[in-house]
Write an enzyme that holds these catalytic residues in place. Structure first.
Site, PDB file in Angstrom:
ATOM      1  N   GLU A  30       0.954  -1.199  -0.041  1.00  0.00           N
ATOM      2  CA  GLU A  30      -0.019   0.118   0.069  1.00  0.00           C
ATOM      3  C   GLU A  30       0.760   1.133  -0.206  1.00  0.00           C
ATOM      4  OE1 GLU A  30      -2.946   0.009  -0.845  1.00  0.00           O
ATOM      5  OE2 GLU A  30      -3.122  -2.539  -0.414  1.00  0.00           O
ATOM      6  N   ASP A  75       3.267  -4.768  -5.447  1.00  0.00           N
ATOM      7  CA  ASP A  75       3.809  -6.041  -4.884  1.00  0.00           C
ATOM      8  C   ASP A  75       5.427  -6.090  -4.667  1.00  0.00           C
ATOM      9  OD1 ASP A  75       1.456  -7.259  -4.813  1.00  0.00           O
ATOM     10  OD2 ASP A  75       1.119  -8.200  -6.557  1.00  0.00           O
TER      11      ASP A  75
END
Length: 666
Positions: free
Chosen positions: A506, A570
């Protein structure tokens, strides 16, 4: 423009059963981790966890989602008992849930809850009168023709403005209407047949229902032609066009916008964001060239589609037949209690979430999570400062943005007030419509007001997390901050590999291809030097090519441009979490657990977070519409790029898990 991490809803699995720190039960140790790490980490889990009949995919995040759902069910069943001692919030969530669960009562009503609106649609005598009904439908959550809400002004993030955007489609995306391959053609035929069947259930004669379903497809196809594709929508500059109301009216002269805004109850304003101007030109053509009878058929369908899950069984089953079986491959409908828990969370989620937090998220958990997030942030600060491809000027701006990130953990500081919503036992459809109208007005009433940066976009029980570029904040609902992803009984390697990678994911979103275009205050502003922007794009192109080569089903490849942001997040997130783990260990020798070093356990925890089985239909749908890569490609894609992984498992050049070139931005 919120950027989210997709965490699939699932149920109790081997992860929960294995106990704290146990990773081996899910592994297939006959596989070489340097050949296919995903199979190595998840092979036994996948073999032991076939997809249940009522699911289109099945993965380890079910552990958490199902546990949370069971907690919510207990709260709702207790609150649904008609007790005069219930609090106002308990009355609302309890009666909403009880109304949804009253299958005999719902069955007895059939489609009767829609009758008042259907009669109003039938009574429309002119195209000018379509607007009045459109307002009524949109206020109750029916997404007819287009969407209208509010957002922080992308170039003045402290002010909320109105936002008009494309919408009005029944299929998942515009391309479903436009692609001419055999599977797409067949799916459109199945969709038209579904619309016809639903209209017949509503009482239309077969011949009329057949004609009306063709009219619906024609209108939606014309709207799709004017819509922006998913990849283009990833560029925030392509979905921001601030215009005056007069300029919007010039795009769509056949829609009385001042009358529309007044009827919707919006505060007075003179300018708004028209996200896709070409769409509103297409909408005007639809309103001009479509007969009144066909416009009414479209409105009937949109109403029916939106309310079908709360109607009698015949509607629910046919709705599931297309949107569940045909589109996603699920074989059976979920149990009613699960659907009703989800419906309550969707409409009254912060009242329900407050009860959930009381049971599942103790106060000290918030402090522990915040400390871990701050460690990840320190790693990103070090990472930015060490980059050899970024100039000092852009580095300083990146650090300013990083310092501006707000961390929101668990639940909001101020709970949402639902006191104005009337929830009446036995009125499942009307309860949903009133709750939706409350939310629509709540969003519209923000227009012209300062942005509330304390607001949450996800309810506390949600098993997910997100970064909001216009708030410059990262948000971790209490629902994901639970075992096995955050568990004090686990060693640091597993916690950093599981929840730490989510935190890093995030945080990295603030600096991916979308997030990097917003500054520390959440404004859409270019703070990059041209040479640094070019260097970023060069590195991003590596991800685009790498992930576009993955084919999760048949001949369907991932869209590397669509998945770029999530893939970058990711890769960056796992890198940052691994840095944080290594820093926490401080170079001190660590004992192996179950035969694995801390570094190996970190990568196993990351990999096992994405163990999943997916039906081919859902894999195809995801590949075409989902900005997230599927589990196997998320895991192998990231680890194949990491030298730390190669070292941990002694992989060498030429093996599949050693990518050449190795991609990296952050």
């Amino acid at each position: 423009m919120r950027l989210t991490l997709l965490l699939l809803s699932m149920t109790v699995s081997a992860l929960a059963q294995a106990g704290p720190g146990s990773l081996t039960a899910n592994m297939d140790m006959t596989v070489n981790p340097c050949v296919d790490f995903y199979q190595y980490a998840c092979g036994t889990w996948m073999a032991n966890n076939p997809i249940p009949a009522d699911q289109s995919s099945w993965g380890t995040f079910n552990v958490l989602a199902d546990r949370n759902r069971a907690i919510l069910r207990g709260i709702l069943e207790k609150a649904s008992v008609d007790d005069p001692k219930r609090s106002p919030a308990e009355q609302k969530i309890g009666d909403f849930y009880a109304s949804c669960m009253d299958e005999p009562g719902i069955e007895k009503l059939g489609s009767e809850p829609l009758d008042p609106e259907l009669k109003r649609i039938d009574a429309i005598k002119s195209k000018d009168a379509v607007l009045d009904e459109l307002v009524r439908l949109q206020l109750s959550g029916v997404g007819a023709f287009f969407s209208f809400s509010s957002e922080p002004d992308p170039k003045n993030s402290n002010l909320t403005i109105g936002q008009a955007d494309q919408g009005g489609l029944g299929l998942p995306d515009r391309d479903y209407y436009l692609k001419d391959d055999p599977k797409s053609v067949k799916l459109r035929e199945q969709y038209v047949a579904h619309v016809q069947k639903m209209l017949e259930l509503l009482g239309e004669p077969p011949a009329k229902a057949a004609a009306d379903s063709q009219a619906v497809m024609h209108i939606e196809t014309d709207l799709a032609k004017g819509s922006l594709d998913l990849v283009s929508r990833r560029d925030p500059n392509q979905v921001y066009h601030k215009m005056s109301v007069k300029e919007l009216a010039a795009l769509t002269p056949n829609l009385d916008w001042p009358k529309y805004f007044t009827a919707m109850g919006t505060p007075s304003f003179t300018a708004l964001d028209v996200s896709v101007p070409d769409f509103f030109k297409a909408l005007n053509a639809v309103l001009t060239n479509t007969s009144l009878a066909d416009l009414k058929s479209y409105l009937r369908w949109q109403l029916l589609r939106s309310q079908a899950p709360l109607l009698a069984k015949a509607f629910v089953d046919e709705n599931f037949h297309f949107f569940g079986q045909t589109l996603t491959g699920a074989q059976e409908l979920e149990p009613r209690w699960k659907r009703c828990v989800e419906a309550t969370d969707g409409d009254l989620g912060f009242a329900l979430g407050q009860k959930y937090v009381e049971q599942a998220f103790p106060p000290d958990a918030k402090a522990r999570v915040l400390s871990m997030v701050q460690e990840i942030e320190k790693m990103l600060r070090e990472d930015v400062q060490s980059l050899d491809w970024m100039t000092p000027a852009t580095k300083e701006q990146a650090l300013v943005k990083l310092r501006g990130v707000t961390n929101k953990i668990g639940y909001p500081d101020k709970w949402r007030d639902y006191s104005s919503i009337q929830i009446v036992r036995g009125q499942a459809v009307a309860n949903n419509q009133r709750a939706t109208e409350f939310e629509v007005h709540r969003q519209l009433n923000k227009i012209g007001r300062p942005v509330d940066r304390g607001e949450w976009g996800m309810t506390p029980p949600t098993v997910n997390a997100y970064y909001d570029p216009q708030h410059n904040d990262i948000n971790f609902p209490a629902g994901i901050l639970q075992p096995p992803f955050f568990d004090n009984r686990m060693d640091a390697a597993v916690n950093y590999g599981a929840i730490g990678s989510v935190m890093g994911h995030e945080l990295t979103h603030g600096f991916d291809d979308q997030g990097r275009q917003f500054d520390a205050d959440g404004n859409l502003r270019n703070w990059w030097t041209p040479e640094d922007a070019a260097e970023f794009e060069k590195r991003a192109e590596c991800f685009i090519k790498e992930y576009s080569a993955f084919a999760p089903v048949d001949d369907v490849h991932l869209n590397g441009k669509l998945t770029l942001g999530e893939n970058a997040a990711d890769n960056g997130g796992v890198h940052l979490a691994f840095m944080a783990l290594m820093k926490s260990l401080d170079g001190k020798p660590q004992p192996k657990i179950d035969g694995f070093t801390p570094g190996q356990r970190f990568f196993l925890a990351w990999g096992q977070g994405w163990c999943e089985n997916v039906r081919p239909e859902m894999a195809r749908l995801w590949a075409q519409t989902n900005p997230h890569s599927p589990g196997r490609d998320r895991v192998n894609g990231v680890l194949g790029n990491m030298p730390e992984f190669r070292e941990a498992f002694a992989c060498h050049e030429g093996q599949p898990m050693v990518h050449a070139p190795a991609c990296r931005v952050w």
